[in-house]
Enzyme design. Structure first.
Site, mmCIF file in Angstrom:
data_model
loop_
_atom_site.group_PDB
_atom_site.id
_atom_site.type_symbol
_atom_site.label_atom_id
_atom_site.label_comp_id
_atom_site.label_asym_id
_atom_site.label_seq_id
_atom_site.Cartn_x
_atom_site.Cartn_y
_atom_site.Cartn_z
ATOM 1 N N PHE A 1 79.189 76.580 33.575
ATOM 2 C CA PHE A 1 78.412 76.108 34.836
ATOM 3 C C PHE A 1 78.900 74.966 35.685
ATOM 4 C CE2 PHE A 1 74.913 73.288 36.404
ATOM 5 C CZ PHE A 1 74.033 74.293 37.156
ATOM 6 N N TYR B 1 70.331 74.528 45.066
ATOM 7 C CA TYR B 1 70.339 75.137 43.806
ATOM 8 C C TYR B 1 68.869 74.861 43.032
ATOM 9 C CZ TYR B 1 71.177 75.902 38.731
ATOM 10 O OH TYR B 1 71.084 76.321 37.350
ATOM 11 N N VAL C 1 75.638 91.423 41.252
ATOM 12 C CA VAL C 1 74.098 91.781 41.524
ATOM 13 C C VAL C 1 73.804 91.231 43.095
ATOM 14 C CG1 VAL C 1 73.366 91.400 39.220
ATOM 15 C CG2 VAL C 1 73.429 89.469 40.667
ATOM 16 N N ARG D 1 80.493 90.718 36.861
ATOM 17 C CA ARG D 1 81.368 91.026 38.216
ATOM 18 C C ARG D 1 83.092 90.962 37.373
ATOM 19 N NH1 ARG D 1 80.642 86.053 42.090
ATOM 20 N NH2 ARG D 1 80.486 84.886 40.037
#
Length: 251
Positions: free
Chosen positions: A189, A152, A60, A34
Site C-alpha cells: 500500500f 483517497y 477493474v 492486472r
C-alpha cells in the site's frame, strides 16, 4: 466451503491473503489482477489445485474489460457466490491544491468505479440465484479524513456509502453486503502510494506492529461464513498501536 469466490486485486496483499484462506477451506476461486504473472505465482506458492482456480488478467478501471471478463466466464464458473471487491490503491500524499490529477483519477477509477463495475455485473446474478455476498474492502480512511489524504479518503468514504446503499437496495433478497475497513496493514500500500519509494514506505510502519494481510483475510472469512440470516454490515479493525487514522503509538 463449496462456493465460488471472485477476488479482485488477488495478486498481493489482502487479496492474496484472502486467496489463501478461502483456498484452504475448499472454495473455488476466480482471481483477477492486472499482474497475471503475480497471480500465477500466488497460485503456485499456495499449491492450489488448478481445477479449483480460474485466473483473469483484469484492470477493474476498464468497464468493457470487466463486462467481457464476467460474460465470458465458463458456465461452471459463472455462478459467483462471494465477490470480494479488494482492488484498490492510494497514490500520493499531497495537499489537495498541489495534488496530481493522474493520481486522483487512478484512485477514483480503481477504488470507486472499478468496485461499481464489478458489483453491477455480478450482483444481478446473485439476486437471480437468490444467494450471494458482496464484501467491499474499505478503510479507516472512509470514516476519518486525515491531512493530505483528501482524495483517497474521499474514495473510501464513497465505498462506505456504496456498501450502505447496496445493502438497502438488496433488502428483500438474501444477498448480503459487508464492508471490512482496516487501519494500518503492512502491504504494498505505502510503496504504491509513494510511487515505489520503499524507504519512505518503510517509515510508515516503523516502531508499530501493524495488521497483516492475513489478519484482515481472517475477518473477511469470518464475515463470509456466518449463518445465511446473519449480515455483518461493517467491521473496523486496527492494530492495538493505532487509535484513529492519525493517532499511532510508535515505540
Amino acid at each position: 466451503m463449496n462456493q465460488i469466490v471472485f477476488i479482485t486485486g488477488a495478486s498481493s496483499g489482502i487479496g492474496a491473503a484472502c486467496t489463501k484462506v478461502f483456498a484452504q477451506n475448499g472454495a473455488k476461486l476466480i482471481l483477477a489482477a492486472r499482474r497475471y504473472e503475480k497471480l500465477q505465482q500466488v497460485v503456485e506458492l499456495l499449491s492450489i489445485d488448478s481445477s479449483n482456480v480460474h485466473l483473469i488478467e483484469l484492470d477493474v478501471r476498464n468497464r468493457a474489460a470487466v463486462e467481457s471478463a464476467i460474460s465470458s466466464l465458463p458456465a461452471e464458473w459463472s455462478d459467483i457466490d462471494i465477490l470480494i471487491n479488494n482492488a484498490g490503491l492510494s497514490r500520493g500524499l499531497d495537499k489537495l491544491h498541489e495534488g496530481a490529477f493522474e493520481d486522483w483519477e487512478e484512485m477514483i477509477d480503481t477504488n470507486i468505479k472499478g468496485l461499481l463495475y464489478m458489483t453491477r455485473y455480478i450482483v444481478p446474478g446473485m439476486v437471480q440465484r437468490a444467494r450471494g455476498h458482496v464484501i467491499n474492502i474499505g478503510s479507516i480512511a472512509g470514516h476519518q479524513t486525515y491531512p493530505s489524504g483528501n482524495v483517497y479518503c474521499g474514495t473510501k468514504a464513497a465505498v462506505k456509502s456504496i456498501s450502505e446503499g447496496l445493502k438497502q437496495d438488496l433488502l428483500g433478497t438474501p444477498v448480503r453486503v459487508t464492508s471490512v475497513d482496516p487501519g494500518m496493514v503492512e502491504t504494498e500500500f505505502s510503496e504504491v502510494r509513494f510511487h515505489g519509494d520503499t524507504e519512505r514506505a518503510a517509515k510508515v510502519y516503523q516502531g508499530v506492529t501493524p495488521l497483516t494481510p492475513d489478519d484482515v483475510a481472517d475477518v473477511i472469512y469470518y464475515c463470509a461464513t456466518r449463518p445465511a440470516h446473519v449480515n455483518i454490515n461493517e467491521v473496523i479493525l486496527m492494530p492495538v498501536d493505532q487509535a484513529s487514522a492519525t493517532l499511532v503509538n510508535r515505540k
